[in-house]
Design a protein around this motif. Structure first.
Motif, PDB file in Angstrom:
ATOM      1  N   LEU A  56       0.894  -1.182   0.002  1.00 62.51           N
ATOM      2  CA  LEU A  56       0.001  -0.014  -0.116  1.00 62.51           C
ATOM      3  C   LEU A  56       0.839   1.332   0.088  1.00 62.51           C
ATOM      4  O   LEU A  56       0.552   2.220  -0.704  1.00 62.51           O
ATOM      5  CB  LEU A  56      -1.013   0.032   1.259  1.00 62.51           C
ATOM      6  N   ILE A  61      -0.761  -0.954  -4.718  1.00 64.47           N
ATOM      7  CA  ILE A  61      -2.170  -1.523  -4.501  1.00 64.47           C
ATOM      8  C   ILE A  61      -2.825  -0.100  -4.866  1.00 64.47           C
ATOM      9  O   ILE A  61      -3.048   0.444  -3.465  1.00 64.47           O
ATOM     10  CB  ILE A  61      -2.348  -2.169  -3.155  1.00 64.47           C
ATOM     11  N   GLU A  62      -3.240   0.156  -5.752  1.00 68.84           N
ATOM     12  CA  GLU A  62      -3.775   1.493  -5.977  1.00 68.84           C
ATOM     13  C   GLU A  62      -5.543   1.440  -5.899  1.00 68.84           C
ATOM     14  O   GLU A  62      -6.005   2.620  -6.166  1.00 68.84           O
ATOM     15  CB  GLU A  62      -3.268   2.360  -6.917  1.00 68.84           C
ATOM     16  N   THR A  63      -6.122   0.117  -6.216  1.00 64.00           N
ATOM     17  CA  THR A  63      -7.482   0.104  -6.456  1.00 64.00           C
ATOM     18  C   THR A  63      -7.973  -0.803  -5.544  1.00 64.00           C
ATOM     19  O   THR A  63      -7.379  -1.859  -4.880  1.00 64.00           O
ATOM     20  CB  THR A  63      -7.939  -0.355  -7.714  1.00 64.00           C
ATOM     21  N   GLU A  64      -9.251  -0.801  -5.209  1.00 68.95           N
ATOM     22  CA  GLU A  64     -10.059  -1.682  -4.115  1.00 68.95           C
ATOM     23  C   GLU A  64      -9.820  -3.023  -4.654  1.00 68.95           C
ATOM     24  O   GLU A  64      -9.858  -3.961  -4.148  1.00 68.95           O
ATOM     25  CB  GLU A  64     -11.402  -1.169  -3.930  1.00 68.95           C
ATOM     26  N   ALA A  65     -10.058  -3.171  -6.021  1.00 65.64           N
ATOM     27  CA  ALA A  65     -10.052  -4.682  -6.546  1.00 65.64           C
ATOM     28  C   ALA A  65      -8.879  -5.285  -6.360  1.00 65.64           C
ATOM     29  O   ALA A  65      -8.748  -6.492  -5.999  1.00 65.64           O
ATOM     30  CB  ALA A  65     -10.497  -4.465  -8.286  1.00 65.64           C
ATOM     31  N   LYS A  66      -7.565  -4.559  -6.452  1.00 66.52           N
ATOM     32  CA  LYS A  66      -6.317  -5.111  -6.339  1.00 66.52           C
ATOM     33  C   LYS A  66      -6.076  -5.624  -4.823  1.00 66.52           C
ATOM     34  O   LYS A  66      -5.189  -6.570  -4.485  1.00 66.52           O
ATOM     35  CB  LYS A  66      -5.163  -4.113  -6.717  1.00 66.52           C
ATOM     36  N   ARG A  67      -6.609  -4.674  -3.974  1.00 68.73           N
ATOM     37  CA  ARG A  67      -6.445  -4.945  -2.449  1.00 68.73           C
ATOM     38  C   ARG A  67      -7.213  -6.180  -2.140  1.00 68.73           C
ATOM     39  O   ARG A  67      -6.962  -6.920  -1.446  1.00 68.73           O
ATOM     40  CB  ARG A  67      -6.899  -3.968  -1.682  1.00 68.73           C
ATOM     41  N   LYS A  68      -8.335  -6.449  -2.659  1.00 69.76           N
ATOM     42  CA  LYS A  68      -9.383  -7.479  -2.446  1.00 69.76           C
ATOM     43  C   LYS A  68      -8.680  -8.886  -3.080  1.00 69.76           C
ATOM     44  O   LYS A  68      -8.459  -9.713  -2.402  1.00 69.76           O
ATOM     45  CB  LYS A  68     -10.782  -7.431  -2.980  1.00 69.76           C
ATOM     46  N   LYS A  69      -8.021  -8.613  -4.230  1.00 70.59           N
ATOM     47  CA  LYS A  69      -7.277  -9.733  -4.696  1.00 70.59           C
ATOM     48  C   LYS A  69      -6.118 -10.283  -3.911  1.00 70.59           C
ATOM     49  O   LYS A  69      -6.115 -11.400  -3.660  1.00 70.59           O
ATOM     50  CB  LYS A  69      -6.767  -9.409  -6.098  1.00 70.59           C
ATOM     51  N   ASP A  72      -7.687 -12.019  -0.935  1.00 68.25           N
ATOM     52  CA  ASP A  72      -8.011 -13.382  -1.022  1.00 68.25           C
ATOM     53  C   ASP A  72      -6.941 -14.393  -1.195  1.00 68.25           C
ATOM     54  O   ASP A  72      -6.866 -15.408  -1.066  1.00 68.25           O
ATOM     55  CB  ASP A  72      -8.842 -13.503  -2.404  1.00 68.25           C
TER      56      ASP A  72
END
Length: 105
Positions: A56, A61-69, A72
């Motif tokens: 971060l 990790i600049e997007t919520e999708a990348k953070r969630k991935k 996971d």
């Protein structure tokens, strides 16, 4: 000088990871059940948290999708670790600080 086997080199590390050993009473005098409560899960979670914070801070990790991935992926890895940890076995032997009378031995 003979080289130590991998298990001999790893045993001190494994011993350091064990926090508590609980010997459970079983019905009808069956062999004792043992549950080893250790720091491996906490160490994994700490490492994952440090990795996430580093990523971060670096802007990786600049997007919520990348953070969630990434989260996971941590979950999947932890699930694999749980499966590995289910197969851990230990041997309990009498030694310093062990009181056989406490276990009716």
């Amino acid at each position: 000088m003979p080289t130590k086997t991998p298990s001999k080199r790893l045993m001190p590390i494994v011993r350091d990871l064990i926090q508590t050993v609980v010997i459970g009473k079983t019905p009808d005098h069956q062999p004792a059940s043992m549950e080893v409560l250790d720091l491996m899960e906490q160490q994994f979670l700490t490492a994952a948290q440090n990795d996430l914070m580093t990523r971060l801070a670096s802007g990786e990790i600049e997007t919520e999708a990348k953070r969630k991935k990434l989260l996971d992926q941590y979950d999947e890895e932890l699930e694999r670790k749980y499966l590995e940890w289910e197969n851990l076995q230990i041997s309990l032997v009498a030694g310093a600080g062990f009181e056989p009378a406490a276990f009716r031995l």
